[in-house]
Design a protein around this motif. Structure first.
Motif, PDB file in Angstrom:
ATOM      1  N   VAL A 112      90.598  55.514  95.198  1.00 54.29           N
ATOM      2  CA  VAL A 112      89.754  54.351  94.942  1.00 54.29           C
ATOM      3  C   VAL A 112      89.252  53.836  96.290  1.00 54.29           C
ATOM      4  O   VAL A 112      90.065  53.557  97.173  1.00 54.29           O
ATOM      5  N   ALA A 113      87.952  53.735  96.424  1.00 54.20           N
ATOM      6  CA  ALA A 113      87.358  53.296  97.688  1.00 54.20           C
ATOM      7  C   ALA A 113      86.992  51.829  97.597  1.00 54.20           C
ATOM      8  O   ALA A 113      86.424  51.375  96.583  1.00 54.20           O
ATOM      9  N   GLN A 114      87.329  51.081  98.649  1.00 56.23           N
ATOM     10  CA  GLN A 114      86.960  49.673  98.712  1.00 56.23           C
ATOM     11  C   GLN A 114      86.335  49.370 100.061  1.00 56.23           C
ATOM     12  O   GLN A 114      86.725  49.950 101.077  1.00 56.23           O
ATOM     13  N   SER A 115      85.395  48.448 100.052  1.00 54.06           N
ATOM     14  CA  SER A 115      84.820  47.977 101.319  1.00 54.06           C
ATOM     15  C   SER A 115      84.362  46.538 101.156  1.00 54.06           C
ATOM     16  O   SER A 115      84.066  46.095 100.034  1.00 54.06           O
ATOM     17  N   PRO A 116      84.336  45.761 102.254  1.00 56.69           N
ATOM     18  CA  PRO A 116      84.853  46.148 103.568  1.00 56.69           C
ATOM     19  C   PRO A 116      86.377  46.116 103.587  1.00 56.69           C
ATOM     20  O   PRO A 116      86.987  45.685 102.608  1.00 56.69           O
ATOM     21  N   ARG A 117      86.999  46.535 104.646  1.00 54.38           N
ATOM     22  CA  ARG A 117      88.452  46.457 104.774  1.00 54.38           C
ATOM     23  C   ARG A 117      88.891  45.051 105.131  1.00 54.38           C
ATOM     24  O   ARG A 117      89.929  44.580 104.679  1.00 54.38           O
TER      25      ARG A 117
END
Lengths: 114, 112
Positions: free
Chosen positions: A4-9
């Motif tokens: 699962v990709a999330q942005s920003p950190r």
């Protein structure tokens, strides 16, 4: 499979400003969740999507938080205006469907409101 | 109202010994329980789970025990390794919603 990709950190904003977080779930996962984790506490569910429909948003502070999942894939969570108490890590998770017990979480977005 | 409680914020254990992490719950409608492990700056990772119809589930070094009458579950790690040092969250699910209710976590430190 990709996670699962999330942005920003990380994000630092002043109170009363707005902010948006983005989540790309694992391909083919129909169910998507947003959780809020305040320091020292466990994650708390904000909203649950099944495809592009909302299943449960009962714990989402709707006066300032909104979320959408267009086309049943990516999702965005928005806060407008932010308050100091919104400082937290915002975690996105996905699962194949609602009968699947195994969630996969993203790394989260750490929000600091000053 | 905290429905899932982890009363020990931290636990230190010597490498090779057993780690026991505890969790209590109040909602008798919970029917599935999970343990997640979390390293700093990462999301929680699923570790092991147990259905309410069972009282024990094992996976390698990890065993989860469920005592429904006491509304208590525990995670045993044997033997403990330094790489097990992380925050462990207990979580529970109810019915068909498949939403997780988390405890506040226990920081496990395994000393070499």
């Amino acid at each position: 499979e990709a996670g699962v990709a999330q942005s920003p950190r990380y994000k630092i904003i002043e109170k009363r400003q707005s902010v948006a977080f983005w989540c790309n779930p694992i391909s083919g996962h129909a169910t998507l969740y947003w959780y809020q984790q305040i320091l020292g506490q466990g994650p708390k569910l904000l909203i649950q999507f099944q495809n592009n429909g909302v299943v449960d948003d009962s714990q989402l502070p709707k006066d300032r938080f909104s979320a959408e999942r267009l086309k049943g894939v990516d999702s965005t969570l928005k806060i407008q205006p932010a308050k100091l108490e919104d400082s937290a890590v915002y975690l996105c998770a996905s699962s194949r469907d609602r009968t699947n017990y195994g969630y996969t979480f993203g790394s989260g977005t750490r929000l600091t409101v000053v | 109202d905290q429905q899932v409680k982890q009363n020990s914020p931290s636990l230190s254990v010597q490498e090779g010994r057993i780690s026991i992490l505890n969790c209590d719950y109040t909602n008798s409608m919970f029917d599935y329980f999970l343990w997640y492990k979390k390293y700093p700056a990462e999301g929680p990772t699923f570790l092991i789970s147990i259905s309410s119809i069972k009282d024990k589930n094992e996976d390698g070094r990890f065993t989860v025990f469920l005592n429904k009458s006491a509304k208590h579950l525990s995670l045993h790690i044997v033997p403990s390794q330094p790489g097990d040092s992380a925050v462990y969250f207990c979580a529970a699910m109810e019915g068909s919603a498949r939403q997780l209710t988390f405890g506040s976590g226990t920081q496990l430190t395994v000393l070499p």
